[in-house]
Design an enzyme around this catalytic site. Sequence first.
Site, short mmCIF file in Angstrom:
data_model
loop_
_atom_site.label_atom_id
_atom_site.label_comp_id
_atom_site.label_asym_id
_atom_site.label_seq_id
_atom_site.Cartn_x
_atom_site.Cartn_y
_atom_site.Cartn_z
N ARG A 1 -8.22 -8.66 16.84
CA ARG A 1 -7.88 -10.31 17.16
C ARG A 1 -7.10 -10.35 18.35
O ARG A 1 -7.21 -11.29 19.11
CB ARG A 1 -7.26 -10.77 15.81
CG ARG A 1 -7.15 -12.24 16.04
CD ARG A 1 -7.33 -13.12 15.14
NE ARG A 1 -7.04 -12.63 13.93
CZ ARG A 1 -7.51 -12.82 12.73
NH1 ARG A 1 -9.16 -13.03 12.66
NH2 ARG A 1 -7.27 -12.52 11.47
N TYR A 2 -5.89 -9.69 18.28
CA TYR A 2 -4.89 -9.96 19.36
C TYR A 2 -4.92 -8.76 20.57
O TYR A 2 -5.73 -7.75 20.56
CB TYR A 2 -3.39 -9.64 19.06
CG TYR A 2 -3.12 -10.64 17.65
CD1 TYR A 2 -2.70 -12.02 18.02
CD2 TYR A 2 -2.98 -10.54 16.53
CE1 TYR A 2 -2.30 -12.96 17.27
CE2 TYR A 2 -2.53 -11.18 15.70
CZ TYR A 2 -2.30 -12.53 15.91
OH TYR A 2 -1.77 -13.60 14.99
N ARG B 1 -3.18 -5.12 20.12
CA ARG B 1 -2.88 -4.52 18.87
C ARG B 1 -4.10 -4.77 17.83
O ARG B 1 -4.65 -5.95 18.02
CB ARG B 1 -1.35 -4.99 18.08
CG ARG B 1 -1.58 -6.47 17.98
CD ARG B 1 0.04 -6.88 17.78
NE ARG B 1 0.09 -8.46 17.53
CZ ARG B 1 0.16 -9.41 18.24
NH1 ARG B 1 -0.28 -9.03 19.56
NH2 ARG B 1 0.35 -10.57 17.94
N CYS C 1 -5.37 0.00 -4.19
CA CYS C 1 -3.95 -0.52 -3.89
C CYS C 1 -3.38 0.06 -5.25
O CYS C 1 -4.07 0.19 -6.29
CB CYS C 1 -3.91 -1.90 -3.90
SG CYS C 1 -4.37 -2.76 -2.29
N CYS D 1 -3.18 -7.69 -6.55
CA CYS D 1 -2.50 -8.63 -6.43
C CYS D 1 -3.78 -9.90 -6.50
O CYS D 1 -4.79 -9.82 -5.80
CB CYS D 1 -1.78 -9.20 -4.89
SG CYS D 1 -0.91 -7.83 -4.54
N CYS E 1 -5.12 -11.69 -3.54
CA CYS E 1 -5.27 -10.89 -2.12
C CYS E 1 -6.15 -11.55 -1.34
O CYS E 1 -7.43 -12.16 -1.56
CB CYS E 1 -5.87 -9.53 -2.49
SG CYS E 1 -6.16 -8.37 -1.44
N ARG F 1 -7.89 -10.03 0.98
CA ARG F 1 -8.99 -9.18 1.35
C ARG F 1 -9.93 -8.71 -0.04
O ARG F 1 -10.18 -7.72 -0.07
CB ARG F 1 -8.47 -7.85 2.11
CG ARG F 1 -7.89 -8.18 3.32
CD ARG F 1 -8.12 -6.89 4.30
NE ARG F 1 -7.37 -7.48 5.55
CZ ARG F 1 -6.35 -6.80 5.70
NH1 ARG F 1 -5.71 -6.09 4.98
NH2 ARG F 1 -5.68 -7.29 7.08
N ASP G 1 -3.31 -17.73 2.13
CA ASP G 1 -4.51 -18.07 2.68
C ASP G 1 -5.62 -18.61 1.82
O ASP G 1 -5.49 -18.68 0.80
CB ASP G 1 -5.20 -16.64 2.86
CG ASP G 1 -4.47 -16.16 4.35
OD1 ASP G 1 -4.19 -16.73 4.97
OD2 ASP G 1 -4.35 -14.74 4.23
N ASP H 1 -1.70 -18.14 8.85
CA ASP H 1 -2.59 -17.28 9.41
C ASP H 1 -3.90 -18.12 9.45
O ASP H 1 -4.54 -18.83 8.64
CB ASP H 1 -3.14 -16.18 8.54
CG ASP H 1 -3.32 -14.93 9.48
OD1 ASP H 1 -3.68 -15.00 10.69
OD2 ASP H 1 -2.91 -13.67 9.18
N LYS I 1 -1.73 -15.83 13.49
CA LYS I 1 -0.62 -16.26 12.82
C LYS I 1 0.14 -17.30 13.56
O LYS I 1 0.49 -16.97 14.80
CB LYS I 1 0.28 -15.23 12.33
CG LYS I 1 -0.21 -14.07 11.66
CD LYS I 1 0.47 -12.88 11.14
CE LYS I 1 -0.03 -11.74 10.64
NZ LYS I 1 -1.01 -11.07 11.32
#
Length: 368
Positions: free
Chosen positions: A90-91, A94, A103, A107, A110, A112, A270, A307, A314
Amino acid sequence: MEKWRRILRKSVTDAAELASRFDIPREEMDRIVSQFPVQITPYYLSLIKHKGDPLYRQVVPDVRELDESYLYQDPLAEDTHSPVPNIVHRYPDRCLFLISHVCASYCRFCTRKRKVGDSDKIKSSEIQRGIEYIKAHPEIRDVILSGGDPLLLEDSKLENIIKQVRQCEHVEIIRIGSRVPCFLPQRITSSLVRMLKKYHPLYINVHFNHPDELTPQAVEALAKLADAGIPLGNQTVLLKDVNDSPEVMKKLMQKLVRARVRPYYIYQADMVFGTEHFRTRVEKGLEIIKALRGWTSGLAVPYFVIDAPGGGGKIPILPEYVVSVTDQEIMLRNYKGEIFFYRQPQEGTKQQEAVPEFACPLARDEII
Ligand SMILES: *Cc1c(COP(=O)(O)O)cnc(C)c1O
Ligand code: SF4
């Protein structure tokens, strides 16, 4: 089998077991878990003091997850910024490289969810495509290994990926994002750390959301990483009834700094489907930053960011410290709400007699 693997194997993943343990209707639990799996390491489970506490809320399914009348599967439009599978670019300089779907614990909030918890391993051919993409893009100087949790890969598999990324001459730094130090600190073994330190400059961003997560075991795991010269940052998600209070956040940030972890971001939650009950108003984050800045070490003050939905990246959200700006001076508000003036350099005019730059309004009136 390594000790951490044995602990991970003992994680609670069974809806029935969890339903009876926490007195949740079984049918409800089954419905939630069919959408997003449950997994809680025995270590993290042992830190839960009672039903509904801040650690419980992060990992135990809640019936409100089924309320998905709005909010999104992919709120950050990561999939549209994905040139090849598992890369989010996206950037300009990076990219994210998602190298694991799993994981140590899941969570409930999450971002994702749509990808995470899929027990299928990411195919090595897909990983190879990601590496080829990075190789072919000389503008990428920072690769963030993420997932899922990269540190759940076996040392040798992880090393194989890191080594290949390191071989790209244009990649200056490698970062790993991991919640393992929080959920499964036993994973931070001496052999893992010995391997990681061969690939400096390597940074790790961990994810702690509550001060009670910084147990002696977690602090020891963080110390091992820090001792290997790995700069540590932390990303916290602002969550309702978990950490949405200035007192809790201040304690968390101070404990992190003490464990040699520099708080990096606090994320506004999010807009992920099934997580409406975790979201706070944006003003809450501002209130928290105001309660940190100036009142405790600057090292303990992260950026509060949103975000941007749709993939804008962000965006930092700051309390208003600048009251006004003119050609002559800037009017500022300090952390206590007091007003100060800073005089602009006066180009072309003779240097005026010195005015104390930190004068309070009263003193300023006297001088003028
Ligand atoms: C968060 C993120 C990064 C890293 O952002 P920094 O502000 O440099 O930490 C890079 N790519 C994507 C897609 C991200 O979401
Ligand atoms: S550790 Fe990170 S990727 Fe894994 S479930 Fe939690 S928030 Fe999602």
